[in-house]
Write an enzyme that holds these catalytic residues in place. Structure first.
Site, mmCIF file in Angstrom:
data_model
loop_
_atom_site.group_PDB
_atom_site.id
_atom_site.type_symbol
_atom_site.label_atom_id
_atom_site.label_comp_id
_atom_site.label_asym_id
_atom_site.label_seq_id
_atom_site.Cartn_x
_atom_site.Cartn_y
_atom_site.Cartn_z
ATOM 1 N N GLY A 252 0.815 -1.206 0.000
ATOM 2 C CA GLY A 252 0.000 0.000 0.000
ATOM 3 C C GLY A 252 0.851 1.260 0.000
ATOM 4 O O GLY A 252 0.518 2.253 -0.665
ATOM 5 N N ASP A 253 1.962 1.240 0.738
ATOM 6 C CA ASP A 253 2.873 2.381 0.752
ATOM 7 C C ASP A 253 3.500 2.576 -0.629
ATOM 8 O O ASP A 253 3.677 3.710 -1.091
ATOM 9 C CB ASP A 253 3.975 2.172 1.785
ATOM 10 C CG ASP A 253 3.431 1.782 3.146
ATOM 11 O OD1 ASP A 253 2.318 2.229 3.493
ATOM 12 O OD2 ASP A 253 4.110 1.021 3.857
#
Length: 310
Positions: A252-253
């Site tokens: 997600g990052d």
């Protein structure tokens, strides 16, 4: 330059075992350590993509010194503010039989008003294109901290990205950040309903847009992501190619970093969305929180399928 703020950074300690026997001696087959924390992960991927970045974080003790050494080794500019106590360790345990993944995340050191004010002052002095506020809050940080800092950026016309959960996300939304990137679980907690089918996903993105951000990217793990923007009434879904997953931690990052890299290069939201999903998918292919490699990103990029779903 894109700034990232990680108020609860970590050393990610990755341990591989053949099996985990509770209450007995276990011998690891491998071990790796990474500079961790969501914002720091975003800076690492931006660096991989050739985008100038600077990482802000409070760090403490010997573990904070190790974190700083790892960041220096990656050639990432950073502004670290000293805090009493030790930077936290997050333990990730992989076992082969059965194939499981166990996490133990420590709370992190307590930060006080002096530390937060120091970080805020130094952040506001920096000339940047965007600030990404990412991750959990450490003990001592008020739930409204992201909201306050996003509001401080507005007179400077600096867009803010918010990638948080729970009260930090709820409060931060009140400042109307430029972009948010909740995952499915975080969006379900915020909105109070299950997001298991297309209609629910579309409705969730529209409701989140009504709460203030210009862009919503709702990440769905291996199922890709959904995008909505106030600039258009359209809702889009990106589906990544199937890949062999080693570790999805940090995907997600990586999506956030890829989106920002794409946006500030092209100003085209769908191209940014495609690059973000390619980065998230590439990150899942690497061990630990090694995150994504440029060669994998651009190999996957043309295979990310985007279609309108509203």
């Amino acid at each position: 330059m894109i700034a990232t703020v990680t108020l609860n950074p970590s050393l990610d300690e990755w341990i591989r075992l053949r099996s985990l026997r509770v209450g007995e001696l276990n011998r690891a087959t491998s071990f790796a350590r990474y500079a961790g924390g969501k914002g720091i992960n975003v800076s690492r991927v931006l660096r991989e993509l050739g985008i100038p970045t600077v990482a802000y974080a409070p760090v403490g003790g010997e573990d904070g010194s190790i974190l700083q050494h790892l960041i220096r080794a990656l050639h990432i500019p950073h502004v670290f503010v000293a805090v009493r106590g030790l930077t936290r360790n997050n333990y990730k345990i992989h076992t082969r039989r059965p194939r499981t993944f166990t996490e133990v995340n420590l709370p992190g050191p307590t930060v006080n008003a002096r530390v937060l004010q120091n970080l805020e002052r130094r952040l506001l002095r920096q000339r940047v294109q965007c600030v990404a506020f990412c991750g959990s809050l450490p003990p001592g940080a008020p739930a409204s901290i992201y909201r306050r800092w996003i509001q401080r950026l507005k007179p400077r016309r600096i867009p803010a990205v918010l990638d948080a959960s729970g009260d930090a996300l709820r409060h931060g939304l009140l400042a109307r950040p430029w972009m948010i990137k909740p995952n499915r679980r975080e969006a379900e907690e915020l909105l109070g309903g299950r997001l298991t089918h297309r209609t629910a996903l579309v409705a969730a993105v529209k409701e989140l847009l009504q709460r203030g951000p210009d862009i919503v990217v709702l990440s769905l793990g291996k199922d890709g992501a959904v995008l909505g923007s106030t600039a258009t009434s359209e809702i889009w879904r990106a589906k990544p190619p199937a890949v062999r997953t080693d570790s999805a931690v940090g995907s997600g990052d990586s999506l956030v970093a890829g989106f920002l890299a794409g946006w500030f290069r092209t100003r085209r939201v769908l191209e940014a969305f495609r690059l973000g999903v390619a980065c998230g998918t590439a990150a899942a292919m690497t061990p630990g929180t090694e995150l994504c490699h440029r060669a994998d990103i651009y190999r996957l990029l043309p295979r990310v399928l985007i279609k309108r779903i509203d």
